[in-house]
Design an enzyme around this catalytic site. Structure first.
Site, mmCIF file in Angstrom:
data_model
loop_
_atom_site.group_PDB
_atom_site.id
_atom_site.type_symbol
_atom_site.label_atom_id
_atom_site.label_comp_id
_atom_site.label_asym_id
_atom_site.label_seq_id
_atom_site.Cartn_x
_atom_site.Cartn_y
_atom_site.Cartn_z
ATOM 1 N N SER A 139 50.553 41.106 42.175
ATOM 2 C CA SER A 139 50.346 41.377 40.856
ATOM 3 C C SER A 139 50.709 42.898 40.727
ATOM 4 C CB SER A 139 49.006 40.943 40.612
ATOM 5 O OG SER A 139 48.524 41.631 39.360
ATOM 6 N N LYS A 165 54.456 39.119 39.393
ATOM 7 C CA LYS A 165 53.641 39.163 38.103
ATOM 8 C C LYS A 165 53.237 40.810 37.634
ATOM 9 C CE LYS A 165 48.472 38.689 37.611
ATOM 10 N NZ LYS A 165 47.409 37.861 38.013
ATOM 11 N N LYS A 167 51.422 43.256 34.945
ATOM 12 C CA LYS A 167 50.498 43.496 33.962
ATOM 13 C C LYS A 167 50.992 43.981 32.323
ATOM 14 C CE LYS A 167 46.831 42.490 36.150
ATOM 15 N NZ LYS A 167 45.827 41.186 35.895
ATOM 16 N N ASP A 192 50.959 39.045 32.891
ATOM 17 C CA ASP A 192 49.262 38.799 32.866
ATOM 18 C C ASP A 192 48.887 40.011 31.695
ATOM 19 O OD1 ASP A 192 46.517 38.215 32.859
ATOM 20 O OD2 ASP A 192 46.441 38.780 35.040
ATOM 21 N N GLU A 218 50.220 34.690 31.479
ATOM 22 C CA GLU A 218 48.690 34.516 31.887
ATOM 23 C C GLU A 218 47.599 35.230 30.926
ATOM 24 O OE1 GLU A 218 48.263 35.700 35.830
ATOM 25 O OE2 GLU A 218 45.859 35.850 35.807
ATOM 26 N N ASP A 243 43.157 32.398 33.232
ATOM 27 C CA ASP A 243 42.369 33.079 33.975
ATOM 28 C C ASP A 243 41.061 33.092 33.470
ATOM 29 O OD1 ASP A 243 41.457 34.741 35.862
ATOM 30 O OD2 ASP A 243 42.877 36.220 35.807
ATOM 31 N N LYS A 267 40.377 31.545 40.412
ATOM 32 C CA LYS A 267 39.769 32.281 41.231
ATOM 33 C C LYS A 267 38.239 32.080 41.864
ATOM 34 C CE LYS A 267 41.884 36.388 39.066
ATOM 35 N NZ LYS A 267 41.754 37.580 38.187
ATOM 36 N N GLY A 295 43.521 36.720 42.323
ATOM 37 C CA GLY A 295 42.803 37.790 43.209
ATOM 38 C C GLY A 295 42.137 38.950 42.205
HETATM 39 O O1 OSB Z 1 43.890 39.281 35.928
HETATM 40 O O2 OSB Z 1 44.509 38.558 37.683
HETATM 41 C C1 OSB Z 1 43.959 39.529 37.147
HETATM 42 C C2 OSB Z 1 42.869 42.578 39.231
HETATM 43 C C3 OSB Z 1 41.734 42.641 38.818
HETATM 44 C C4 OSB Z 1 41.228 41.896 37.705
HETATM 45 C C5 OSB Z 1 41.772 40.932 37.204
HETATM 46 C C6 OSB Z 1 43.085 40.411 37.824
HETATM 47 C C7 OSB Z 1 43.788 41.201 38.789
HETATM 48 C C8 OSB Z 1 44.923 41.292 39.560
HETATM 49 C C9 OSB Z 1 45.070 41.560 40.906
HETATM 50 O O3 OSB Z 1 45.881 40.793 38.701
HETATM 51 C C10 OSB Z 1 45.358 40.392 41.832
HETATM 52 C C11 OSB Z 1 45.111 40.874 43.285
HETATM 53 O O4 OSB Z 1 44.208 41.043 43.644
HETATM 54 O O5 OSB Z 1 46.277 41.423 43.962
HETATM 55 MG MG MG Z 2 44.861 37.686 35.348
#
Ligand code: OSB
Ligand code: MG
Length: 380
Positions: A139, A165, A167, A192, A218, A243, A267, A295
């Site tokens: 991510s 992925k 953001k 995401d 996402e 999510d 998660k 994660g």
């Molecule tokens: O939306 O998946 C998410 C990190 C913090 C809060 C929400 C998210 C995330 C990530 C990080 O996308 C994923 C990772 O731990 O590598």
């Molecule tokens: Mg997410």
């Protein structure tokens, strides 16, 4: 199986600087406050769990501080009076406490680790996992420029990660997807949004994103908005993945019945632990909906639990479980989690989570510690 004879629970708050700031549509994180729990039984055997609540209530309603209180003041007394004889019972015993799933999930996961250690088996086998290797993706947070984003994607693709992925947020979405797709026409690629869009204002943006052959979009809309996600999914060929919206097995069933998504991100902490996560995995598998493990910028303890979860049969897409070294200079477990050049992590062979907690390292980043008794108080 004999009683776990839970005796004591230790809570620790750690402060750990991230190697690089992580930015999402809801904010920017430069250091983590992390709540780690350790359950000990009457023989001194221990299991660990990580609470994935963040410092601020932006991803969901819980925070490190609220989780601490819920665990110490509510979860521990409830468990102490319930005399649980197995990890599989914990989720049900904690059901009277509403919400607060990240707090409950940390304890539940620690008890599964302890139980697997007592049985002498790796946690992933103990929960019914099947895969000996899990598929890893990354991510990538919002970057200062498109060049920086393309550099970050290049690094991860070259490391072998199987899915990228990124953001997105309003104003930084279609152009990011377009830039990555132009350079990498064939990779598994997703975006995401962390709930930053609305059906009223952003349908045209979603339709544009639909043109980039994304593996999934996402959580575009608000967590509670299954109905609007279902309306949006009908108008897109790209699968939506939920999510934030999926906090329990009932949410997953509702989402599937409504057609609100075609993929689910599970998660462990968000859904309150392994029992709930396994129910969601089963529901999705029976509906032919792929799932993957999300994660929350975890330390090695949370990451190790995520590896175990990702070995369940329904986890057919690469998840967000990546190497410790992407986030931490030095992890709190030994060895740190590493990813092969084919973008996989091998399921560990030692009992429980399969990694050693480095107590010296843990002590050096602990900012607060408390011990509470879990053994039932015997009335005399
Ligand atoms: O939306 O998946 C998410 C990190 C913090 C809060 C929400 C998210 C995330 C990530 C990080 O996308 C994923 C990772 O731990 O590598
Ligand atoms: Mg997410």
């Amino acid at each position: 199986m004999s009683s776990l004879q839970l005796e004591c629970l230790e809570l620790r708050e750690l402060r750990l600087p991230l190697k690089h700031a992580f930015e999402t549509s809801f904010g920017r994180t430069t250091a983590r406050r992390v709540l780690i729990v350790k359950v000990t039984n009457s023989d001194g055997a221990a299991g660990h769990g990580e609470c994935v609540a963040m410092e601020d209530p932006y991803f969901n309603a819980e925070t490190v501080s609220t989780a601490w209180i819920i665990i110490a003041k509510h979860i521990v007394p409830l468990l102490a009076s319930s005399n649980v004889s197995g990890a599989a019972e914990v989720n049900g015993r904690l059901a009277p406490i509403r919400g607060n799933r990240m707090a409950k999930g940390a304890i539940e996961a620690a008890i599964w680790d302890l139980e697997a250690k007592l049985a002498g088996v790796p946690l992933w086998k103990h929960i019914g996992g099947e895969r000996t290797k899990i598929m890893c993706g990354v991510s990538i947070g919002i970057q200062p420029s498109i060049e920086a984003l393309l550099d970050a994607v290049a690094r991860e693709v070259e490391s072998g990660y199987q899915r990228i992925k990124i953001k997105i947020k309003p104003g930084l979405d279609v152009k990011l997807a377009a830039a990555v797709r132009a350079k990498y026409p064939d990779i598994l690629f997703s975006v995401d949004a962390n709930a930053a869009y609305s059906l009223d204002h952003d349908l045209s943006t979603m339709k544009e994103l639909d043109g980039y052959n994304l593996l999934m979009i996402e959580q575009p809309l608000a967590p509670g908005d299954l109905v609007d996600h279902a309306k949006l999914q009908k108008q897109l060929k790209t699968p939506l993945c939920l999510d934030e919206s999926i906090t329990c097995a009932a949410d997953a069933r509702h989402a599937l019945e409504l057609g609100a998504c075609r993929i689910i991100n599970i998660k462990l902490g968000r859904v309150g632990g392994f029992s709930e996560a396994k129910q969601i995995e089963k529901l999705a598998r029976e509906a032919a909906i792929p799932v993957w493990c999300g994660g929350m910028l975890e330390t090695g303890i949370g990451r190790a639990h995520n590896i175990a979860l990702s070995t369940l049969a329904g986890f057919t897409l690469p998840g967000d479980v990546s190497a410790s070294g992407r986030y931490w200079e030095e992890d709190i477990i030994d060895p740190p989690i590493t990813v092969s050049s084919r973008g996989t992590i091998s399921a560990p062979i030692s009992p429980g989570i399969g990694y050693e907690v480095n107590v010296g390292r843990l002590d050096s980043c602990t900012s607060r510690r408390e011990e509470v008794m879990l053994s039932a108080r015997i009335k005399v």
